[in-house]
Design a protein around this motif. Sequence first.
Motif, mmCIF file in Angstrom:
data_model
loop_
_atom_site.group_PDB
_atom_site.id
_atom_site.type_symbol
_atom_site.label_atom_id
_atom_site.label_comp_id
_atom_site.label_asym_id
_atom_site.label_seq_id
_atom_site.Cartn_x
_atom_site.Cartn_y
_atom_site.Cartn_z
ATOM 1 N N THR A 62 0.828 -1.209 0.000
ATOM 2 C CA THR A 62 0.000 0.000 0.000
ATOM 3 C C THR A 62 0.865 1.264 0.000
ATOM 4 O OG1 THR A 62 -0.145 -0.077 2.415
ATOM 5 C CG2 THR A 62 -1.915 -1.148 1.173
ATOM 6 N N GLY A 63 2.151 1.115 -0.277
ATOM 7 C CA GLY A 63 3.068 2.242 -0.204
ATOM 8 C C GLY A 63 3.206 3.010 -1.504
ATOM 9 N N ASP A 64 4.083 4.010 -1.463
ATOM 10 C CA ASP A 64 4.378 4.815 -2.646
ATOM 11 C C ASP A 64 5.185 3.985 -3.653
ATOM 12 O OD1 ASP A 64 3.252 6.783 -1.120
ATOM 13 O OD2 ASP A 64 5.063 8.008 -0.944
ATOM 14 N N PHE A 65 5.080 4.366 -4.933
ATOM 15 C CA PHE A 65 5.897 3.729 -5.955
ATOM 16 C C PHE A 65 5.914 4.598 -7.207
ATOM 17 C CE2 PHE A 65 1.633 1.901 -6.593
ATOM 18 C CZ PHE A 65 1.425 2.110 -7.954
ATOM 19 N N THR A 66 6.900 4.339 -8.049
ATOM 20 C CA THR A 66 6.999 4.958 -9.376
ATOM 21 C C THR A 66 7.391 3.893 -10.385
ATOM 22 O OG1 THR A 66 7.740 7.062 -8.414
ATOM 23 C CG2 THR A 66 8.074 6.757 -10.785
ATOM 24 N N VAL A 67 6.635 3.792 -11.461
ATOM 25 C CA VAL A 67 6.965 2.943 -12.606
ATOM 26 C C VAL A 67 7.077 3.865 -13.809
ATOM 27 C CG1 VAL A 67 6.238 1.039 -14.083
ATOM 28 C CG2 VAL A 67 5.685 0.999 -11.633
ATOM 29 N N GLU A 68 8.219 3.842 -14.498
ATOM 30 C CA GLU A 68 8.392 4.755 -15.624
ATOM 31 C C GLU A 68 9.260 4.126 -16.705
ATOM 32 O OE1 GLU A 68 11.000 8.215 -14.885
ATOM 33 O OE2 GLU A 68 11.424 7.276 -12.933
ATOM 34 N N GLY A 69 9.172 4.691 -17.884
ATOM 35 C CA GLY A 69 9.994 4.247 -19.000
ATOM 36 C C GLY A 69 9.555 4.920 -20.277
ATOM 37 N N TRP A 70 10.357 4.752 -21.315
ATOM 38 C CA TRP A 70 10.053 5.281 -22.641
ATOM 39 C C TRP A 70 9.532 4.149 -23.516
ATOM 40 C CZ3 TRP A 70 10.607 10.421 -24.107
ATOM 41 C CH2 TRP A 70 11.311 11.254 -23.223
ATOM 42 N N ILE A 71 8.512 4.438 -24.328
ATOM 43 C CA ILE A 71 7.930 3.448 -25.223
ATOM 44 C C ILE A 71 7.727 4.059 -26.601
ATOM 45 C CG2 ILE A 71 5.550 3.989 -24.553
ATOM 46 C CD1 ILE A 71 4.907 0.991 -24.856
ATOM 47 N N ASN A 72 7.998 3.258 -27.625
ATOM 48 C CA ASN A 72 7.804 3.666 -29.009
ATOM 49 C C ASN A 72 7.127 2.493 -29.715
ATOM 50 O OD1 ASN A 72 8.184 4.072 -31.848
ATOM 51 N ND2 ASN A 72 9.970 5.347 -31.469
ATOM 52 N N MET A 73 5.873 2.681 -30.134
ATOM 53 C CA MET A 73 5.100 1.615 -30.762
ATOM 54 C C MET A 73 5.299 1.655 -32.272
ATOM 55 S SD MET A 73 1.547 2.157 -28.669
ATOM 56 C CE MET A 73 1.688 3.128 -27.164
ATOM 57 N N SER A 74 5.867 0.600 -32.824
ATOM 58 C CA SER A 74 5.960 0.509 -34.281
ATOM 59 C C SER A 74 4.573 0.356 -34.890
ATOM 60 C CB SER A 74 6.843 -0.674 -34.681
ATOM 61 O OG SER A 74 8.151 -0.511 -34.183
ATOM 62 N N THR A 75 3.712 -0.365 -34.174
ATOM 63 C CA THR A 75 2.308 -0.510 -34.547
ATOM 64 C C THR A 75 1.464 -0.221 -33.325
ATOM 65 O OG1 THR A 75 2.846 -2.247 -36.154
ATOM 66 C CG2 THR A 75 0.547 -2.054 -35.466
ATOM 67 N N VAL A 76 0.531 0.720 -33.426
ATOM 68 C CA VAL A 76 -0.400 0.983 -32.324
ATOM 69 C C VAL A 76 -1.495 -0.076 -32.387
ATOM 70 C CG1 VAL A 76 -2.013 2.629 -31.318
ATOM 71 C CG2 VAL A 76 0.101 3.449 -32.384
ATOM 72 N N PRO A 77 -1.709 -0.834 -31.313
ATOM 73 C CA PRO A 77 -2.677 -1.925 -31.367
ATOM 74 C C PRO A 77 -4.106 -1.417 -31.523
ATOM 75 C CG PRO A 77 -1.916 -1.594 -29.122
ATOM 76 C CD PRO A 77 -1.070 -0.721 -29.996
ATOM 77 N N THR A 78 -4.965 -2.317 -31.972
ATOM 78 C CA THR A 78 -6.390 -2.026 -32.119
ATOM 79 C C THR A 78 -7.189 -3.130 -31.443
ATOM 80 O OG1 THR A 78 -6.471 -3.192 -34.248
ATOM 81 C CG2 THR A 78 -6.048 -0.805 -34.301
ATOM 82 N N GLY A 79 -8.500 -2.930 -31.357
ATOM 83 C CA GLY A 79 -9.367 -3.944 -30.758
ATOM 84 C C GLY A 79 -9.101 -4.116 -29.285
ATOM 85 N N SER A 80 -9.009 -5.352 -28.855
ATOM 86 C CA SER A 80 -8.835 -5.635 -27.427
ATOM 87 C C SER A 80 -7.375 -5.831 -27.043
ATOM 88 C CB SER A 80 -9.621 -6.899 -27.052
ATOM 89 O OG SER A 80 -9.161 -8.015 -27.794
ATOM 90 N N TYR A 81 -6.446 -5.430 -27.919
ATOM 91 C CA TYR A 81 -5.034 -5.682 -27.661
ATOM 92 C C TYR A 81 -4.372 -4.525 -26.916
ATOM 93 C CZ TYR A 81 -5.388 -9.810 -30.531
ATOM 94 O OH TYR A 81 -5.745 -11.036 -31.021
ATOM 95 N N ASN A 82 -3.224 -4.841 -26.347
ATOM 96 C CA ASN A 82 -2.454 -3.901 -25.547
ATOM 97 C C ASN A 82 -1.074 -3.688 -26.155
ATOM 98 O OD1 ASN A 82 -3.788 -3.518 -22.573
ATOM 99 N ND2 ASN A 82 -4.348 -5.485 -23.460
#
Length: 217
Positions: A62-82
């Motif tokens: 239940t504590g503090d946190f940070t999740v970070e990073g850089w992302i570059n999508m060659s293909t942006v997904p569609t439908g129910s995908y991530n």
Amino acid sequence: NTSILLNFQDAGIYDRSGINNLDTVGNARLGFAPIYGTGSLAFDGTGDYLETPFDDVYAFGTGDFTVEGWINMSTVPTGSYNAPLVGFGGANSSNLHSWVVSYYANSGQLILYRYDGTTETLLGRSWTPNANQWYHIAVCRSGTDLRLFVDGVQLGATFTSSLDYSSTITQGLVVGLMRTGASGSTYSYLDGYVDDVRITKGIARYTSDFTPPTEID
């Protein structure tokens, strides 16, 4: 308090925090289209990801946190995908991730998805990314304030969240993979690149708009 730091520099795939051992799965490899520096991690969207052994340093409780990073999508997904950036747990299990940060095409949102073995929780804010463009992603919790940022700008309002992000499974951290479905039987893989992934347990590094770092150490 840095739990993992993945710079993909100096022609190597290793954790600069010195804590984690890394395994590449499929064709995950160094790519040479970094946001800065000399390298990034490339995925082709067909079975590639990076994983580490289990470590409860990624179970934030239940504590503090940070999740970070850089992302570059060659293909942006569609439908129910991530287009998953990073998640903890479930890579080789019938359980889902205990948490994952991803772009979820079905809702058009940047999400923090949590699964504790019983309950699924989806926290998201609207986002419309472009293909072949680098974005800095950050998810931070300070107290009960949970914020999602893209390129240093907060998306939407602050969540109030006191959810327990402790893990109920024994799988490790994964980069570029998300499991979904009732038994975790459906996979979404990233088609693109990631760079400078950093996870910090116990500290909320960003509590308001900020300038994304030009290098993470």
